[in-house]
Write an enzyme that holds these catalytic residues in place. Structure first.
Site, PDB file in Angstrom:
ATOM      1  N   ASP A  15       0.834  -1.205   0.000  1.00  0.00           N
ATOM      2  CA  ASP A  15       0.000   0.000   0.000  1.00  0.00           C
ATOM      3  C   ASP A  15       0.864   1.248   0.000  1.00  0.00           C
ATOM      4  O   ASP A  15       0.519   2.265  -0.594  1.00  0.00           O
ATOM      5  CB  ASP A  15      -0.919  -0.004   1.240  1.00  0.00           C
ATOM      6  CG  ASP A  15      -2.179   0.819   1.035  1.00  0.00           C
ATOM      7  OD1 ASP A  15      -2.313   1.433  -0.039  1.00  0.00           O
ATOM      8  OD2 ASP A  15      -3.033   0.856   1.936  1.00  0.00           O
ATOM      9  N   HIS A 206      -7.801  -0.384   8.957  1.00  0.00           N
ATOM     10  CA  HIS A 206      -6.806   0.003   7.939  1.00  0.00           C
ATOM     11  C   HIS A 206      -7.027   1.498   7.692  1.00  0.00           C
ATOM     12  O   HIS A 206      -7.849   1.885   6.874  1.00  0.00           O
ATOM     13  CB  HIS A 206      -7.057  -0.828   6.669  1.00  0.00           C
ATOM     14  CG  HIS A 206      -6.196  -0.484   5.502  1.00  0.00           C
ATOM     15  ND1 HIS A 206      -5.182  -1.303   5.053  1.00  0.00           N
ATOM     16  CD2 HIS A 206      -6.199   0.563   4.645  1.00  0.00           C
ATOM     17  CE1 HIS A 206      -4.604  -0.775   3.982  1.00  0.00           C
ATOM     18  NE2 HIS A 206      -5.224   0.373   3.707  1.00  0.00           N
ATOM     19  N   CYS A 239      -3.663   5.706  -2.152  1.00  0.00           N
ATOM     20  CA  CYS A 239      -4.275   4.838  -3.159  1.00  0.00           C
ATOM     21  C   CYS A 239      -4.395   5.605  -4.455  1.00  0.00           C
ATOM     22  O   CYS A 239      -4.965   6.701  -4.477  1.00  0.00           O
ATOM     23  CB  CYS A 239      -5.645   4.337  -2.712  1.00  0.00           C
ATOM     24  SG  CYS A 239      -6.406   3.304  -3.980  1.00  0.00           S
TER      25      CYS A 239
END
Ligand code: HMG
Ligand code: MG
Length: 295
Positions: A15, A206, A239
């Site tokens: 990530d 998360h 992201c």
């Protein structure tokens, strides 16, 4: 009395790095994972078998899994959006895989080019195949409080998607504040709804730290029984399909915060600091500085 354990699931090599604009060499990713492997994690997400056109930075994932020194007792995880990704992850000998869905339609379409319902159907054969070979599958739900396209996410929708993934066989559901805009109150509302459908011992938080509230959101989650949190060394990441999102909460900050609260993470802070220094170097110093989120 022995301190209660809280696990940090390290997601930095996936990530964290997936959003980096500069190309990071496979050898450098391997060096980062190898440092993390010595720090005491049980699970490290190191790869993502997605379309290289969608996320070019993850194109070398098979090379990362082939090159790392696998430490005993550590599971190395990979994201797999479809059967193609599943096959690639198996070939690369990932120890566990993760499917990733969303509680909001807008993000689902932007991130994996599918509606929420289509994505669940896409995951189903993958979970069936994994069950045959006892391969653990984790399930992500993104945008659990806010979506960059659809606005606030109804907690019931998160509970529905989490329940569907759990029923399909995901051993743990990781609840993503993709945008980093959650508050302790919105996290608590969401968790109360999800807990009704999935045992809290199978949930993970998360949290991205865009608004600097990730640690407060972890506190809210701890008080509702969550004991696993995803974090990225050095606070790397974001992201690519969530405009405005920034890095995951920094592993070092979470570990230090949990220690202050009296929880045990089993992490070696000196080794973590070494990994964090490398993570920052690889990202040209752009990652959040280790441990600075809290004094
Ligand atoms: P699509 O365009 O709908 O798929 O993308 P497709 O089946 O039509 O395939 C298009 C092309 O991709 C084809 O290649 C396929 O072969 C190829 P072409 O013939 O055009 O050259 N392809 C693949 N290549 C490699 N690996 C694969 C694969 N599948 C198809 N597995 C798809 C659908 C899901 C593939 C695409 O949307 C995708 O790769 N999305 C990934 C997006 C992503 O990785 N986002 C970041 C991770 S999620 C995240 O960060 C959130 C999280 O951290 C939690 C949180 O914070 O909330 C987990
Ligand atoms: Mg994320």
């Amino acid at each position: 009395m022995k301190a209660e354990r809280v696990e940090i699931f390290e997601v930095g090599p996936r990530d964290g790095l997936q959003n980096e604009a500069r190309e990071i060499a496979v050898e450098d990713k391997i060096a980062l994972v190898d440092l993390l492997s010595e720090a005491g994690f049980r699970r490290i997400e190191v790869a993502s078998f997605v379309s290289p056109r969608w996320v070019p930075q993850m194109a070398g994932s098979a090379g990362v899994l082939a090159g790392i020194k696998r430490a005993p007792g550590v599971r190395y995880a990979a994201l797999t959006p479809n059967m193609r990704g599943y096959d690639d992850a198996l070939m690369a000998k990932a120890d566990e895989i993760a499917v990733f869905g969303s509680a909001s339609e807008g993000f689902s379409k932007a991130n994996i080019n599918a509606t929420v319902a289509e994505s669940l159907e896409r995951f189903r054969p993958l979970l069936a195949a994994a069950r045959h070979i006892d391969l653990p599958v984790r399930g992500y739900v993104s945008c659990v409080t806010d979506c960059p396209f659809d606005g606030p996410t109804p907690p019931e929708k998160v509970a529905e998607v989490a329940d569907a993934l759990f029923a399909m066989g995901c051993y743990e559901i990781s609840l993503g504040d993709t945008l980093g805009q959650a508050t302790p109150a919105s996290i608590a509302r969401m968790l109360m709804a999800v807990r009704e459908r999935v045992p809290v011992g199978r949930l993970a938080g998360h949290y991205h730290d865009t608004a600097g509230r990730a640690l407060a959101n972890i506190d809210a989650s701890l008080s509702l029984g969550v004991r696993v949190f995803d974090a990225a060394v050095g606070g790397l990441g974001g992201c690519p399909y969530a405009p405005g999102s920034s890095g995951n909460v920094a592993t070092e900050a979470v570990a230090a915060h949990l220690a202050r609260l009296g929880y045990q993470t089993g992490l070696d802070m000196d080794r973590l600091a070494r990994a964090s220094a490398l993570a920052r170097e690889l990202c040209g110093g752009s990652a959040a500085l280790a441990g600075q989120a809290e004094g």
